[in-house]
Motif scaffolding. Structure first.
Motif, PDB file in Angstrom:
ATOM      1  N   GLU A 160       0.835  -1.208   0.000  1.00  0.00           N
ATOM      2  CA  GLU A 160       0.000   0.000   0.000  1.00  0.00           C
ATOM      3  C   GLU A 160       0.871   1.259   0.000  1.00  0.00           C
ATOM      4  O   GLU A 160       0.565   2.241  -0.681  1.00  0.00           O
ATOM      5  CB  GLU A 160      -0.916   0.006   1.222  1.00  0.00           C
ATOM      6  N   ALA A 161       1.942   1.226   0.770  1.00  0.00           N
ATOM      7  CA  ALA A 161       2.841   2.386   0.800  1.00  0.00           C
ATOM      8  C   ALA A 161       3.490   2.599  -0.563  1.00  0.00           C
ATOM      9  O   ALA A 161       3.705   3.746  -0.992  1.00  0.00           O
ATOM     10  CB  ALA A 161       3.911   2.181   1.878  1.00  0.00           C
ATOM     11  N   TYR A 162       3.764   1.504  -1.265  1.00  0.00           N
ATOM     12  CA  TYR A 162       4.370   1.603  -2.598  1.00  0.00           C
ATOM     13  C   TYR A 162       3.335   1.998  -3.647  1.00  0.00           C
ATOM     14  O   TYR A 162       3.666   2.612  -4.668  1.00  0.00           O
ATOM     15  CB  TYR A 162       5.015   0.259  -2.945  1.00  0.00           C
ATOM     16  N   GLY A 163       2.070   1.620  -3.413  1.00  0.00           N
ATOM     17  CA  GLY A 163       0.995   1.994  -4.334  1.00  0.00           C
ATOM     18  C   GLY A 163       0.578   0.910  -5.302  1.00  0.00           C
ATOM     19  O   GLY A 163      -0.281   1.143  -6.164  1.00  0.00           O
ATOM     20  N   VAL A 164       1.144  -0.291  -5.186  1.00  0.00           N
ATOM     21  CA  VAL A 164       0.783  -1.407  -6.072  1.00  0.00           C
ATOM     22  C   VAL A 164       0.570  -2.655  -5.212  1.00  0.00           C
ATOM     23  O   VAL A 164       1.456  -3.043  -4.440  1.00  0.00           O
ATOM     24  CB  VAL A 164       1.872  -1.691  -7.125  1.00  0.00           C
ATOM     25  N   VAL A 165      -0.607  -3.272  -5.349  1.00  0.00           N
ATOM     26  CA  VAL A 165      -0.938  -4.461  -4.560  1.00  0.00           C
ATOM     27  C   VAL A 165      -1.313  -5.593  -5.514  1.00  0.00           C
ATOM     28  O   VAL A 165      -2.140  -5.410  -6.418  1.00  0.00           O
ATOM     29  CB  VAL A 165      -2.106  -4.185  -3.587  1.00  0.00           C
ATOM     30  N   GLY A 166      -0.714  -6.747  -5.299  1.00  0.00           N
ATOM     31  CA  GLY A 166      -1.042  -7.928  -6.098  1.00  0.00           C
ATOM     32  C   GLY A 166      -1.993  -8.840  -5.341  1.00  0.00           C
ATOM     33  O   GLY A 166      -1.685  -9.286  -4.231  1.00  0.00           O
ATOM     34  N   LEU A 167      -3.153  -9.106  -5.919  1.00  0.00           N
ATOM     35  CA  LEU A 167      -4.165  -9.959  -5.297  1.00  0.00           C
ATOM     36  C   LEU A 167      -4.504 -11.120  -6.221  1.00  0.00           C
ATOM     37  O   LEU A 167      -4.204 -11.098  -7.416  1.00  0.00           O
ATOM     38  CB  LEU A 167      -5.437  -9.159  -4.994  1.00  0.00           C
ATOM     39  N   LYS A 168      -5.152 -12.102  -5.632  1.00  0.00           N
ATOM     40  CA  LYS A 168      -5.600 -13.254  -6.413  1.00  0.00           C
ATOM     41  C   LYS A 168      -7.062 -13.532  -6.089  1.00  0.00           C
ATOM     42  O   LYS A 168      -7.419 -13.746  -4.927  1.00  0.00           O
ATOM     43  CB  LYS A 168      -4.749 -14.483  -6.103  1.00  0.00           C
ATOM     44  N   LEU A 169      -7.897 -13.498  -7.116  1.00  0.00           N
ATOM     45  CA  LEU A 169      -9.309 -13.856  -6.975  1.00  0.00           C
ATOM     46  C   LEU A 169      -9.446 -15.339  -7.317  1.00  0.00           C
ATOM     47  O   LEU A 169      -9.053 -15.768  -8.409  1.00  0.00           O
ATOM     48  CB  LEU A 169     -10.169 -13.002  -7.907  1.00  0.00           C
ATOM     49  N   VAL A 170     -10.000 -16.109  -6.383  1.00  0.00           N
ATOM     50  CA  VAL A 170     -10.070 -17.564  -6.539  1.00  0.00           C
ATOM     51  C   VAL A 170     -11.530 -17.998  -6.655  1.00  0.00           C
ATOM     52  O   VAL A 170     -12.385 -17.572  -5.862  1.00  0.00           O
ATOM     53  CB  VAL A 170      -9.401 -18.279  -5.349  1.00  0.00           C
ATOM     54  N   PHE A 171     -11.803 -18.851  -7.646  1.00  0.00           N
ATOM     55  CA  PHE A 171     -13.135 -19.432  -7.840  1.00  0.00           C
ATOM     56  C   PHE A 171     -13.066 -20.937  -7.615  1.00  0.00           C
ATOM     57  O   PHE A 171     -12.125 -21.607  -8.053  1.00  0.00           O
ATOM     58  CB  PHE A 171     -13.651 -19.165  -9.259  1.00  0.00           C
ATOM     59  N   LEU A 172     -14.094 -21.456  -6.961  1.00  0.00           N
ATOM     60  CA  LEU A 172     -14.241 -22.893  -6.769  1.00  0.00           C
ATOM     61  C   LEU A 172     -15.665 -23.281  -7.137  1.00  0.00           C
ATOM     62  O   LEU A 172     -16.595 -22.492  -6.950  1.00  0.00           O
ATOM     63  CB  LEU A 172     -13.977 -23.288  -5.309  1.00  0.00           C
ATOM     64  N   GLY A 173     -15.850 -24.482  -7.650  1.00  0.00           N
ATOM     65  CA  GLY A 173     -17.211 -24.891  -7.963  1.00  0.00           C
ATOM     66  C   GLY A 173     -17.284 -26.192  -8.721  1.00  0.00           C
ATOM     67  O   GLY A 173     -16.295 -26.917  -8.874  1.00  0.00           O
ATOM     68  N   ARG A 174     -18.486 -26.485  -9.189  1.00  0.00           N
ATOM     69  CA  ARG A 174     -18.762 -27.679  -9.984  1.00  0.00           C
ATOM     70  C   ARG A 174     -19.598 -27.263 -11.183  1.00  0.00           C
ATOM     71  O   ARG A 174     -20.522 -26.457 -11.054  1.00  0.00           O
ATOM     72  CB  ARG A 174     -19.519 -28.725  -9.151  1.00  0.00           C
ATOM     73  N   LEU A 175     -19.263 -27.809 -12.341  1.00  0.00           N
ATOM     74  CA  LEU A 175     -19.996 -27.457 -13.555  1.00  0.00           C
ATOM     75  C   LEU A 175     -20.387 -28.708 -14.325  1.00  0.00           C
ATOM     76  O   LEU A 175     -19.848 -29.792 -14.114  1.00  0.00           O
ATOM     77  CB  LEU A 175     -19.183 -26.502 -14.435  1.00  0.00           C
ATOM     78  N   ARG A 176     -21.363 -28.518 -15.221  1.00  0.00           N
ATOM     79  CA  ARG A 176     -21.791 -29.574 -16.143  1.00  0.00           C
ATOM     80  C   ARG A 176     -21.853 -28.998 -17.544  1.00  0.00           C
ATOM     81  O   ARG A 176     -22.161 -27.818 -17.730  1.00  0.00           O
ATOM     82  CB  ARG A 176     -23.180 -30.108 -15.773  1.00  0.00           C
ATOM     83  N   TRP A 177     -21.575 -29.849 -18.535  1.00  0.00           N
ATOM     84  CA  TRP A 177     -21.725 -29.463 -19.933  1.00  0.00           C
ATOM     85  C   TRP A 177     -23.057 -29.998 -20.450  1.00  0.00           C
ATOM     86  O   TRP A 177     -23.519 -31.057 -20.023  1.00  0.00           O
ATOM     87  CB  TRP A 177     -20.593 -30.037 -20.788  1.00  0.00           C
ATOM     88  N   LYS A 178     -23.664 -29.278 -21.386  1.00  0.00           N
ATOM     89  CA  LYS A 178     -24.932 -29.706 -21.987  1.00  0.00           C
ATOM     90  C   LYS A 178     -24.833 -29.565 -23.498  1.00  0.00           C
ATOM     91  O   LYS A 178     -24.597 -28.472 -24.016  1.00  0.00           O
ATOM     92  CB  LYS A 178     -26.101 -28.866 -21.465  1.00  0.00           C
ATOM     93  N   ALA A 179     -24.988 -30.692 -24.200  1.00  0.00           N
ATOM     94  CA  ALA A 179     -24.989 -30.703 -25.664  1.00  0.00           C
ATOM     95  C   ALA A 179     -26.294 -31.329 -26.125  1.00  0.00           C
ATOM     96  O   ALA A 179     -26.508 -32.529 -25.956  1.00  0.00           O
ATOM     97  CB  ALA A 179     -23.801 -31.494 -26.200  1.00  0.00           C
ATOM     98  N   GLY A 180     -27.184 -30.516 -26.671  1.00  0.00           N
ATOM     99  CA  GLY A 180     -28.502 -31.020 -27.042  1.00  0.00           C
ATOM    100  C   GLY A 180     -29.270 -31.411 -25.790  1.00  0.00           C
ATOM    101  O   GLY A 180     -29.420 -30.629 -24.856  1.00  0.00           O
TER     102      GLY A 180
END
Length: 219
Positions: A160-180
């Motif tokens: 913060e004092a330097y003016g640049v912050v590196g963050l990581k946004l993390v996603f977790l979950g379960r998905l399904r594909w649908k074809a027709g």
């Protein structure tokens, strides 16, 4: 003559089942077995080729996640070992598939710094993305203090004092594909979005994005 007659007498005295076994198998039975094996082989080959073609046509590509905006509404590092942060991310999620839709049945997110969570994990609403479509999410994460290490507290204060912050946004979950009409089983997915933001201590509101490469998605 006597030997031939003896042999014939032995054959006449053999049990009926042994006489039956000595007879050659009918030609029709062997031919039917060969025809069945040939048909089964061709049938399995056709199924394999069909499945391969369907996989090549419908194979799903990974979704694309991109962070396009960040707002900081609070970042308090003055009460170690607890840290309180409230951030909002504007995320664009794209389904690149032209023949396959995507269901996100379970979906959550949190923010980390130096591989330590600085916000609690938040459940997000389920999503359904049609073929070749995209949607934007703006989840607000944090608001509750979480325990962190001294390295995290000191690192955030220095950044913060330097003016640049590196963050990581993390996603977790379960998905399904649908074809027709076909839906696949659930697949777990893990996404991480590394972002660099311009942030000075005490600033509140929308912050500039200094670096936002495409998120890395593992399925």
């Amino acid at each position: 003559m006597e030997e031939n007659q003896s042999t014939q007498n032995q054959q006449h005295h053999l049990p009926p089942d042994k006489l039956q076994m000595n007879k050659p198998a009918p030609y029709g039975t062997s031919s039917s077995k060969r025809a069945f094996c040939t048909f089964l082989t061709i049938f399995l080959l056709l199924i394999g080729v069909t499945l391969l073609v369907l996989w090549l046509v419908y194979r799903p590509h990974k979704p694309h996640f991109t962070v396009v905006g960040v707002a900081v509404y609070g970042l308090n590092t003055t009460s170690p070992p607890l840290l309180s942060a409230t951030l909002q991310f504007n995320v664009r999620i794209k389904n690149p598939n032209r023949r396959v839709s995507v269901y996100y049945d379970r979906f959550s997110a949190f923010v980390s710094y130096k591989n330590q969570a600085i916000t609690p994990q938040v459940m997000l609403p389920p999503l359904f993305l049609e073929k070749h479509s995209q949607v934007s999410l703006s989840p607000v994460l944090g608001g509750t203090a979480v325990p962190v290490s001294v390295e995290v507290s000191n690192g955030l204060m220095v950044d913060e004092a330097y003016g640049v912050v590196g963050l990581k946004l993390v996603f977790l979950g379960r998905l399904r594909w649908k074809a027709g009409a076909i839906k696949t089983a659930h697949y777990g997915f893990y996404g991480k979005c590394d972002v660099l933001i311009g942030l000075k201590k005490g600033f509140v509101g929308q912050v500039p994005l200094l670096g936002n490469p495409p998120c890395n998605i593992d399925i």
